[in-house]
Design an enzyme around this catalytic site. Structure first.
Site, PDB file in Angstrom:
ATOM      1  CG  ASP A  42      -5.614  19.335 -33.573  1.00 18.56           C
ATOM      2  OD1 ASP A  42      -5.034  20.373 -33.168  1.00 18.56           O
ATOM      3  OD2 ASP A  42      -5.016  18.340 -34.011  1.00 18.56           O
ATOM      4  CG  HIS A  45      -3.444  20.950 -37.660  1.00 20.27           C
ATOM      5  ND1 HIS A  45      -2.481  20.012 -37.925  1.00 20.27           N
ATOM      6  CD2 HIS A  45      -4.412  20.296 -36.970  1.00 20.27           C
ATOM      7  CE1 HIS A  45      -2.851  18.847 -37.409  1.00 20.27           C
ATOM      8  NE2 HIS A  45      -4.013  18.985 -36.815  1.00 20.27           N
ATOM      9  CE1 TYR A  90      -5.008  18.787 -39.965  1.00 17.60           C
ATOM     10  CE2 TYR A  90      -3.289  19.672 -41.397  1.00 17.60           C
ATOM     11  CZ  TYR A  90      -3.818  18.632 -40.643  1.00 17.60           C
ATOM     12  OH  TYR A  90      -3.170  17.428 -40.602  1.00 17.60           O
ATOM     13  NE  ARG A 162      -3.801   7.450 -37.877  1.00 15.77           N
ATOM     14  CZ  ARG A 162      -3.830   8.738 -38.229  1.00 15.77           C
ATOM     15  NH1 ARG A 162      -3.459   9.110 -39.453  1.00 15.77           N
ATOM     16  NH2 ARG A 162      -4.238   9.645 -37.382  1.00 15.77           N
ATOM     17  CE1 TYR A 164      -0.049  11.271 -39.836  1.00 15.57           C
ATOM     18  CE2 TYR A 164       0.211  10.138 -37.751  1.00 15.57           C
ATOM     19  CZ  TYR A 164      -0.549  10.891 -38.623  1.00 15.57           C
ATOM     20  OH  TYR A 164      -1.818  11.265 -38.255  1.00 15.57           O
ATOM     21  CG  ASP A 193      -0.822   9.777 -43.410  1.00 12.27           C
ATOM     22  OD1 ASP A 193      -0.533  10.351 -44.481  1.00 12.27           O
ATOM     23  OD2 ASP A 193      -1.727  10.173 -42.648  1.00 12.27           O
ATOM     24  CD  GLU A 220      -4.559   8.988 -44.838  1.00 17.60           C
ATOM     25  OE1 GLU A 220      -5.536   8.220 -44.865  1.00 17.60           O
ATOM     26  OE2 GLU A 220      -4.318   9.756 -43.910  1.00 17.60           O
ATOM     27  CG  HIS A 245      -6.755  13.417 -45.224  1.00 17.38           C
ATOM     28  ND1 HIS A 245      -7.188  13.207 -43.946  1.00 17.38           N
ATOM     29  CD2 HIS A 245      -5.485  12.938 -45.268  1.00 17.38           C
ATOM     30  CE1 HIS A 245      -6.230  12.646 -43.231  1.00 17.38           C
ATOM     31  NE2 HIS A 245      -5.181  12.464 -44.016  1.00 17.38           N
ATOM     32  CB  THR A 296      -8.151  16.843 -36.908  1.00 15.74           C
ATOM     33  OG1 THR A 296      -7.096  17.781 -36.743  1.00 15.74           O
ATOM     34  CG2 THR A 296      -9.254  17.159 -35.905  1.00 15.74           C
TER      35      THR A 296
HETATM   36  O1  GAE Z   1      -3.107  12.908 -41.827  1.00 15.37           O
HETATM   37  C1  GAE Z   1      -3.714  12.350 -40.916  1.00 15.37           C
HETATM   38  O2  GAE Z   1      -4.309  11.307 -41.169  1.00 15.37           O
HETATM   39  C2  GAE Z   1      -3.665  12.897 -39.527  1.00 15.37           C
HETATM   40  O3  GAE Z   1      -4.670  12.546 -38.677  1.00 15.37           O
HETATM   41  C3  GAE Z   1      -3.265  14.322 -39.445  1.00 15.37           C
HETATM   42  O4  GAE Z   1      -4.308  15.106 -39.857  1.00 15.37           O
HETATM   43  C4  GAE Z   1      -2.694  14.688 -38.096  1.00 15.37           C
HETATM   44  O5  GAE Z   1      -1.837  15.785 -38.214  1.00 15.37           O
HETATM   45  C5  GAE Z   1      -3.754  14.995 -37.060  1.00 15.37           C
HETATM   46  C6  GAE Z   1      -3.133  15.284 -35.713  1.00 15.37           C
HETATM   47  O6  GAE Z   1      -3.372  16.365 -35.181  1.00 15.37           O
HETATM   48  O7  GAE Z   1      -2.420  14.422 -35.199  1.00 15.37           O
HETATM   49  O8  GAE Z   1      -4.511  16.082 -37.461  1.00 15.37           O
HETATM   50 MG    MG Z   2      -3.404  11.458 -43.235  1.00 11.61          MG
HETATM   51 MG    MG Z   3      -5.076  17.383 -35.872  1.00  8.71          MG
END
Ligand code: GAE
Ligand code: MG
Ligand code: MG
Length: 391
Positions: A42, A45, A90, A162, A164, A193, A220, A245, A296
């Protein structure tokens, strides 16, 4: 045994959620014909620049050709110097190291006819509980479809998600309240998150409201990026455990020494592979902290690697985030990793336990579109430019 060649194959895979992500599949070959596969997962980003792949491939061949693939420490030591820690979520250099580390482990496992977890010392478990992601909502119109997605995933056995949060508190509250009404007792929330969006006090205020609406395991990224002091302030006041992270080994030490987190979010994509991840897990053990394995959103190869890491991890007390293969609609593998009742199953075959379909790989490489668009909120949130809030 000597490494003869490394090849990089760019591919793109669409997600069920309407975006597509770019990955690099890594093929490593020795002079006597052994092969190992890895993944740089991935790349789509921010920051919004990408590898010069032919240049990266040339450089890696120069670095690796003629080296003994069994000397993992030496190759790793070289790579850490040539591709040093960048200190953000990233990190491209972390991905380069992950790609090589995974391919090396896969190759060695295949040569010895053992699963990668054996190379890591053996296994303590044969599965890890994992959760499905519900991406960030920026408008209340995005709540209904996300609740339906929870239902859909539950039908497939995923009873852990989870969420966001932090961009639109009205949408968050609506989602969490309706989630409880609809799914209480059937689906659990692993984490909320905040993705470093809010300062710690705003996070704390949002959490107070969320706590009235739903139950969940942990929070998170409760403070802005690199704000270790903010995380510490938040954690002192939080009733629930918090995670962040880990960007590199020194960052892990900083988080633990400051008492900034309860849980290290450890990820091979960020740290540069399995060996680096094991070091962070040992650091958590030393600090009597907890570990979860983050993501990711890897493809199958990257997710299989996480499964082997989970198998060998001495500390692993929270569910992981590794459901990429449930999210992506295309991959280059013959058979995907297995999930059972919200658990990722550790593959038992040699190496990472995943077979690459080279025809599919060729097709996907030829068709790979590395376009990223300029929809910044979408890139950050992993949501499509057609979402209601983007209108
Ligand atoms: O923050 C996180 O825990 C995620 O996994 C985050 O990194 C996402 O943006 C992930 C994605 O591509 O969905 O990388
Ligand atoms: Mg995260
Ligand atoms: Mg990702």
């Amino acid at each position: 045994m000597k490494i003869q060649r490394i090849q990089l194959f760019p591919i793109a895979s669409p997600r069920q959620t309407g975006i597509a992500n770019q990955h690099v599949i890594v093929k490593l070959e020795t002079a006597d014909g052994a092969i190992g596969w890895g993944e740089m997962s991935d790349l789509s980003h921010v920051p919004m620049y990408q590898f010069d792949l032919p240049e990266l491939e040339r450089m890696l061949n120069e670095l690796l050709r003629g080296k003994d693939p069994r000397n993992l420490v030496k190759i790793e030591d070289d790579l850490i110097r040539f591709y040093p820690d960048e200190g953000h979520m990233y990190s491209r250099s972390g991905l380069v190291r992950q790609g090589v580390d995974l391919a090396l482990h896969d190759l060695l496992g295949r040569v010895d006819n053992v699963p990668v977890y054996t190379l890591l010392g053996g296994k303590l478990r044969d599965r890890m509980r994992v959760c499905y992601p519900i991406f960030r909502m920026r408008s209340v119109e995005e709540v209904g479809p996300n609740l339906d997605r929870v239902e859909e995933k539950l039908q497939l056995g995923f009873d852990l998600i989870r969420v966001y949060v932090g961009a639109n508190l009205e949408a968050d509250e609506l989602f969490l309240g309706q989630f409880t009404d609809r799914f209480k007792g059937r689906v659990t929330i692993k984490s909320l998150d905040f993705s470093n969006l809010l300062d710690w006090r705003r996070t704390a205020m949002a959490v107070e409201r969320f706590d009235e609406l739903c139950d969940y395991m942990l929070i998170e990224s409760a403070a802005p990026r690199n704000d270790i002091e903010g995380l510490t302030q938040f954690r002192r006041r939080s009733r629930r455990p918090s995670s962040e992270h880990v960007l590199h080994i020194h960052h892990g030490w900083q988080l633990l020494a400051a008492g900034a987190v309860d849980i290290l979010n450890v990820s091979p994509y960020l740290l540069g592979g399995l060996r680096a991840s094991l070091r962070l897990i040992a650091l958590a053990e030393a600090a009597r902290a907890s570990v979860l394995i983050g993501t990711t959103q890897e493809l199958n190869l990257g997710t299989a690697a996480v499964a082997h890491l989970a198998a060998a991890a001495r500390i692993l007390d929270y569910p992981g985030d590794n459901t990429g293969p449930q999210l992506y609609m295309a991959d280059t593998v013959k058979t995907p990793v297995q999930y059972e009742n919200s658990h990722l199953i550790v593959p038992e075959g040699p190496g990472l336990g995943i077979e690459i379909d080279e025809e599919k790989l060729k097709e996907m490489t030829t068709n790979a579109q590395w376009t990223f668009g300029v929809d910044l909120a979408g890139v950050l949130d992993r949501t499509s430019a057609t979402r209601p809030s983007a209108k």
